[in-house]
Design a protein around this motif. Structure first.
Motif, PDB file in Angstrom:
ATOM      1  N   SER A  22       0.711  -1.076  -0.055  1.00  0.00           N
ATOM      2  CA  SER A  22      -0.033  -0.081  -0.110  1.00  0.00           C
ATOM      3  C   SER A  22       0.879   1.256   0.097  1.00  0.00           C
ATOM      4  CB  SER A  22      -0.893  -0.071   1.280  1.00  0.00           C
ATOM      5  OG  SER A  22      -1.903  -1.025   1.122  1.00  0.00           O
ATOM      6  N   GLU A  25       2.146   1.798  -3.504  1.00  0.00           N
ATOM      7  CA  GLU A  25       0.968   2.208  -4.216  1.00  0.00           C
ATOM      8  C   GLU A  25       0.615   3.550  -3.941  1.00  0.00           C
ATOM      9  OE1 GLU A  25      -1.359   0.160  -6.632  1.00  0.00           O
ATOM     10  OE2 GLU A  25       0.777  -0.401  -6.736  1.00  0.00           O
ATOM     11  N   TYR A  26       0.635   4.110  -2.651  1.00  0.00           N
ATOM     12  CA  TYR A  26       0.528   5.405  -2.374  1.00  0.00           C
ATOM     13  C   TYR A  26       1.501   6.416  -2.864  1.00  0.00           C
ATOM     14  CZ  TYR A  26       0.016   9.750   0.432  1.00  0.00           C
ATOM     15  OH  TYR A  26      -0.268  10.888   0.906  1.00  0.00           O
ATOM     16  N   LEU A  27       2.926   5.861  -2.957  1.00  0.00           N
ATOM     17  CA  LEU A  27       3.991   6.748  -3.722  1.00  0.00           C
ATOM     18  C   LEU A  27       3.438   7.034  -5.255  1.00  0.00           C
ATOM     19  CD1 LEU A  27       7.327   5.510  -2.026  1.00  0.00           C
ATOM     20  CD2 LEU A  27       5.945   7.432  -1.525  1.00  0.00           C
ATOM     21  N   SER A  28       2.801   6.094  -5.846  1.00  0.00           N
ATOM     22  CA  SER A  28       2.493   6.170  -7.366  1.00  0.00           C
ATOM     23  C   SER A  28       1.084   6.921  -7.525  1.00  0.00           C
ATOM     24  CB  SER A  28       2.367   4.826  -7.866  1.00  0.00           C
ATOM     25  OG  SER A  28       3.578   4.090  -7.760  1.00  0.00           O
ATOM     26  N   PHE A  29       0.259   6.745  -6.587  1.00  0.00           N
ATOM     27  CA  PHE A  29      -1.107   7.411  -6.760  1.00  0.00           C
ATOM     28  C   PHE A  29      -1.464   8.301  -5.811  1.00  0.00           C
ATOM     29  CE2 PHE A  29      -1.120   2.805  -8.528  1.00  0.00           C
ATOM     30  CZ  PHE A  29      -1.294   3.160  -9.806  1.00  0.00           C
ATOM     31  N   GLY A  30      -1.108   8.335  -4.830  1.00  0.00           N
ATOM     32  CA  GLY A  30      -1.155   9.520  -3.734  1.00  0.00           C
ATOM     33  C   GLY A  30      -2.602   9.527  -3.454  1.00  0.00           C
ATOM     34  N   ASP A  31      -3.118   7.999  -3.142  1.00  0.00           N
ATOM     35  CA  ASP A  31      -4.388   7.859  -2.536  1.00  0.00           C
ATOM     36  C   ASP A  31      -4.312   7.273  -1.252  1.00  0.00           C
ATOM     37  OD1 ASP A  31      -7.061   7.422  -1.983  1.00  0.00           O
ATOM     38  OD2 ASP A  31      -7.478   6.063  -3.699  1.00  0.00           O
ATOM     39  N   ILE A  32      -4.951   7.920  -0.145  1.00  0.00           N
ATOM     40  CA  ILE A  32      -4.664   7.351   1.280  1.00  0.00           C
ATOM     41  C   ILE A  32      -5.369   6.265   1.352  1.00  0.00           C
ATOM     42  CG2 ILE A  32      -6.513   8.804   2.273  1.00  0.00           C
ATOM     43  CD1 ILE A  32      -2.866   7.902   3.672  1.00  0.00           C
TER      44      ILE A  32
END
Length: 218
Positions: A22, A25-32
């Protein structure tokens, strides 16, 4: 203890893998939201609520063993273990799991008042109080949002399970309820429910749509 250690180790490894996935993935999409619920546990194909109960089981076991001085681990190690597992537990997003944890923590708080005091027990008491306050705070923050959205989402699932059943007496069969419900969701523009293949989220209604009134009564 060896079996429990293996279980706890597997839980820690699984939790670390899911949190790591996660995070990247957050680094790529910025979605918490990638840290929450199915977005978190779906990486290893775990059901979030069940995974939360695995965490509570491990926390309860090591609270008990450390409470009665049966653990060889230092208090710092236990605190770090609980802190990490508690964070993962919160991210699973299950309100029933949080309430279950409240009951567990309340039990150990009462045990401290009734048993003889010791350093280990005092340490466990402090841990349980901190976790209890954090749990109640987190659950209360989400309560109003739950009252506005979760009840009606479940109500929609319940209505769907009743209305989608073309054979009230015998149901659609345990192997076909998913396709029947998904067809109903799509025809009634409940696309999110269909995409997630939601079941009825109620054991009685699940029996009704799968096995009909005969199965439900049985």
């Amino acid at each position: 203890n060896h079996a429990m250690l293996a279980f706890a180790t597997g839980l820690l490894v699984s939790s670390s893998l899911m949190m790591g996935h996660s995070f990247f993935e957050y680094l790529s999409f910025g979605d918490i939201g990638l840290f929450q619920y199915y977005q978190l546990t779906g990486f290893l194909n775990f059901q979030p609520t069940y995974f939360a109960y695995y965490i509570i089981f491990v926390i309860s076991f090591y609270l008990y063993t450390y409470f009665y001085q049966e653990s060889n681990y230092s208090l710092i190690t236990v605190i770090l273990l609980f802190f990490f597992l508690f964070i993962v537990l919160v991210f699973t997003g299950g309100h029933t799991a949080l309430i279950s944890l409240v009951l567990v923590l309340s039990f150990f708080s009462l045990k401290y008042l009734l048993d003889d005091r010791s350093r280990n027990k005092t340490g466990i008491l402090l841990i349980t109080i901190i976790m209890l306050i954090a749990t109640l705070s987190i659950d209360s923050i989400d309560f109003l949002e739950l009252a506005k959205s979760d009840y009606w989402e479940r109500a929609g699932l319940w209505d769907s399970a009743i209305d989608a059943n073309p054979n009230p007496l015998f149901g659609v069969g345990t192997g076909d309820y998913i396709s029947v419900l998904n067809q109903y969701y799509i025809s009634h523009e409940m696309n999110q429910f269909a995409n997630e293949s939601y079941n009825s989220h109620n054991q009685y209604l699940q029996q009704y749509i799968s096995n009909g009134l005969i199965g439900l009564i049985s």
